[in-house]
Design a protein around this motif. Structure first.
Motif, mmCIF file in Angstrom:
data_model
loop_
_atom_site.group_PDB
_atom_site.id
_atom_site.type_symbol
_atom_site.label_atom_id
_atom_site.label_comp_id
_atom_site.label_asym_id
_atom_site.label_seq_id
_atom_site.Cartn_x
_atom_site.Cartn_y
_atom_site.Cartn_z
ATOM 1 N N ALA A 264 50.398 47.978 26.523
ATOM 2 C CA ALA A 264 51.000 49.199 25.983
ATOM 3 C C ALA A 264 50.199 50.361 26.542
ATOM 4 C CB ALA A 264 50.958 49.223 24.454
ATOM 5 N N THR A 265 50.851 51.475 26.814
ATOM 6 C CA THR A 265 50.106 52.623 27.301
ATOM 7 C C THR A 265 49.070 53.027 26.257
ATOM 8 O OG1 THR A 265 51.579 54.297 26.344
ATOM 9 C CG2 THR A 265 52.122 53.463 28.552
ATOM 10 N N ARG A 266 47.932 53.504 26.735
ATOM 11 C CA ARG A 266 46.905 53.940 25.792
ATOM 12 C C ARG A 266 47.381 55.152 24.990
ATOM 13 N NH1 ARG A 266 41.623 52.402 26.489
ATOM 14 N NH2 ARG A 266 41.285 53.649 24.598
ATOM 15 N N GLU A 267 48.266 55.943 25.573
ATOM 16 C CA GLU A 267 48.813 57.068 24.819
ATOM 17 C C GLU A 267 49.511 56.584 23.554
ATOM 18 O OE1 GLU A 267 51.638 61.030 25.444
ATOM 19 O OE2 GLU A 267 51.453 59.550 27.042
ATOM 20 N N SER A 268 50.317 55.530 23.683
ATOM 21 C CA SER A 268 51.049 55.021 22.520
ATOM 22 C C SER A 268 50.158 54.154 21.633
ATOM 23 C CB SER A 268 52.289 54.231 22.972
ATOM 24 O OG SER A 268 51.923 53.114 23.756
ATOM 25 N N PHE A 269 49.317 53.303 22.219
ATOM 26 C CA PHE A 269 48.505 52.395 21.407
ATOM 27 C C PHE A 269 47.439 53.150 20.618
ATOM 28 C CE2 PHE A 269 44.935 49.407 20.790
ATOM 29 C CZ PHE A 269 45.586 48.456 20.024
ATOM 30 N N ASP A 270 46.748 54.077 21.271
ATOM 31 C CA ASP A 270 45.716 54.828 20.557
ATOM 32 C C ASP A 270 46.331 55.705 19.467
ATOM 33 O OD1 ASP A 270 44.100 53.619 22.404
ATOM 34 O OD2 ASP A 270 43.082 55.440 23.045
ATOM 35 N N ASN A 271 47.516 56.237 19.727
ATOM 36 C CA ASN A 271 48.199 57.024 18.700
ATOM 37 C C ASN A 271 48.594 56.142 17.522
ATOM 38 O OD1 ASN A 271 49.402 59.583 17.805
ATOM 39 N ND2 ASN A 271 51.346 58.507 18.043
ATOM 40 N N PHE A 272 49.001 54.917 17.830
ATOM 41 C CA PHE A 272 49.336 53.930 16.788
ATOM 42 C C PHE A 272 48.117 53.642 15.908
ATOM 43 C CE2 PHE A 272 48.892 49.245 16.157
ATOM 44 C CZ PHE A 272 49.739 49.099 15.072
ATOM 45 N N LEU A 273 46.949 53.445 16.534
ATOM 46 C CA LEU A 273 45.732 53.193 15.762
ATOM 47 C C LEU A 273 45.350 54.423 14.936
ATOM 48 C CD1 LEU A 273 43.370 51.238 18.212
ATOM 49 C CD2 LEU A 273 44.792 50.326 16.368
ATOM 50 N N PHE A 274 45.447 55.596 15.564
ATOM 51 C CA PHE A 274 45.058 56.817 14.871
ATOM 52 C C PHE A 274 45.975 57.085 13.680
ATOM 53 C CE2 PHE A 274 44.944 61.519 14.456
ATOM 54 C CZ PHE A 274 43.602 61.647 14.144
ATOM 55 N N ALA A 275 47.263 56.800 13.835
ATOM 56 C CA ALA A 275 48.211 56.993 12.733
ATOM 57 C C ALA A 275 47.841 56.134 11.532
ATOM 58 C CB ALA A 275 49.634 56.674 13.192
#
Length: 384
Positions: free
Chosen positions: A107-118
């Motif tokens: 998964a792109t880090r843009e989407s995965f890191d946002n998922f974790l941050f959410a």
């Protein structure tokens, strides 16, 4: 829990986590039920991009399941991922196939890191502060004072530096400088039209000319391929290499890659990144502080995976923070237990891998032999 007003109305937290990448988010997730007052500060506003291979390895997912019992449900609802079931490695016209024994994804880090941050954004007891980078860290009575670009100041009893290789935490708290012998220069770009890719299979390529460097091609949802290469920074300097030139040369030198990329089109420019390898054990703790993730130089020297050890370090950092508050002891001697546990869980293995990799890079015939031996065996597990 609200922060305690400090001197001159400076908010005081029990814990400040600098950086909201995987290690910082993992630490916050693991502290969510601790009763401590936590602030997570990141210079970016999420979602944000991060130059990376975009592989989310099995160890990372395993640790996240251990940290948060509700993670499985949230992961099931995360639609930007592709499952990874196999990895194929190529060297000198030889191929090795590995199957994954753990749940893994790309998964792109843009989407995965946002998922974790959410998953941590403004949870009870956690204050998330986006878009305001930390500019200074200074010692203060009973902990640290953190200053940000906007002019804000925050105090804490315990500080977790999770702001990566270029962040301020490691520089201010340990005085660390980059060691090119334990640092990798990498580039990556997204492509469309790469032929012969399977959504559930990641590909890794080795070339004798660039050992111990490697090239990767990882499928991403939406028909994209994350293509990149990484090479030891010491070699870049000694051999006066241009990493972007090496990227294209790697493709041209491999008949397989050359064919795959024959009609491929880049979606944007090559972007560079620096990777702090876990091939040396660095100072990552002291009075009232811990370092986690890339700030602690924990990237696996063989696989190049940083996310697995980042999340592991966040988990172990949270456990140490809770021990410190339970004992009322924040001394360097007491906090060092974190380093000892991390070394036992990952550091010793990385040191062994480093010795094997250096030996094989000096004697490429051993690399070739490993592929011959591996080809004659059924490899069922790629990652424990």
């Amino acid at each position: 829990m609200e922060p305690i007003p400090g001197p001159a109305s400076t908010p005081r937290y029990d814990v400040i986590i600098v950086g909201a990448g995987p290690s910082g988010c993992a630490c916050a997730m693991a502290l969510a039920a601790s009763g401590l007052c936590i602030a997570v500060i990141d210079k970016h506003t999420f979602p944000r991009d991060k130059v990376c291979g975009d592989a989310i390895p099995g160890r990372a997912i395993k640790f996240l399941h251990e940290i948060d019992p509700q993670f499985a449900g949230r992961l099931a609802a995360f639609t930007e991922k592709l499952p990874t079931r196999q990895t194929v490695c190529y060297y000198n016209n030889k191929r090795l196939d590995f199957s994954w024994s753990l749940e893994a994804y790309t998964a792109t880090r843009e989407s995965f890191d946002n998922f974790l941050f959410a998953g941590i954004r403004n949870r009870p007891g956690i204050h998330t502060l986006e878009g305001d980078g930390v500019t200074n860290i200074t010692g203060s009575p009973g902990g640290y004072t953190v200053s940000t670009k906007s002019g804000q100041r925050y105090q804490c009893t315990m500080l977790v530096g999770a702001d990566g290789i270029n962040g301020i935490s490691a520089k201010k708290l340990t005085g660390r400088q980059i060691d090119r012998k334990h640092h990798v220069a990498g580039v990556r770009a997204y492509y469309t039209g790469v032929s012969g890719m399977e959504d559930t299979c990641t590909e890794v390529y080795f070339d004798r000319k660039y050992l111990p460097g490697y090239f990767w091609a990882f499928p991403i949802k939406g028909g994209l391929v994350n293509a990149g290469m990484a090479i030891l920074s010491d070699n870049v300097v000694k051999e006066k290499l241009n990493v972007k030139t090496v990227f294209h040369d790697f493709i041209e030198r491999s008949p397989i890659l050359r064919e795959k990329f024959r009609h491929a089109q880049p979606e944007g420019a090559l972007q560079g990144c620096g990777l702090p390898m876990g091939s040396r054990w660095v100072v990552m703790s002291g009075d009232h502080f811990l370092l986690a993730g890339d700030a602690a130089s924990l990237i696996d020297p063989v696989s190049g995976d940083g996310i697995g050890n980042a999340i592991l370090s966040g988990k172990l950092a949270a456990a140490q923070v809770m021990r410190c508050f339970a004992a009322g002891n924040f001394s360097a001697t007491f906090v060092k237990q974190y380093e000892q546990e991390l070394h036992k869980a990952a550091g010793a293995d990385m040191r062994r891998k480093t010795m094997v990799l250096k030996t094989m890079a000096r004697m490429p015939f051993l690399f070739n032999a490993a592929f011959v031996i591996g080809k004659n065996r059924v490899v069922r597990k790629f990652m424990k």
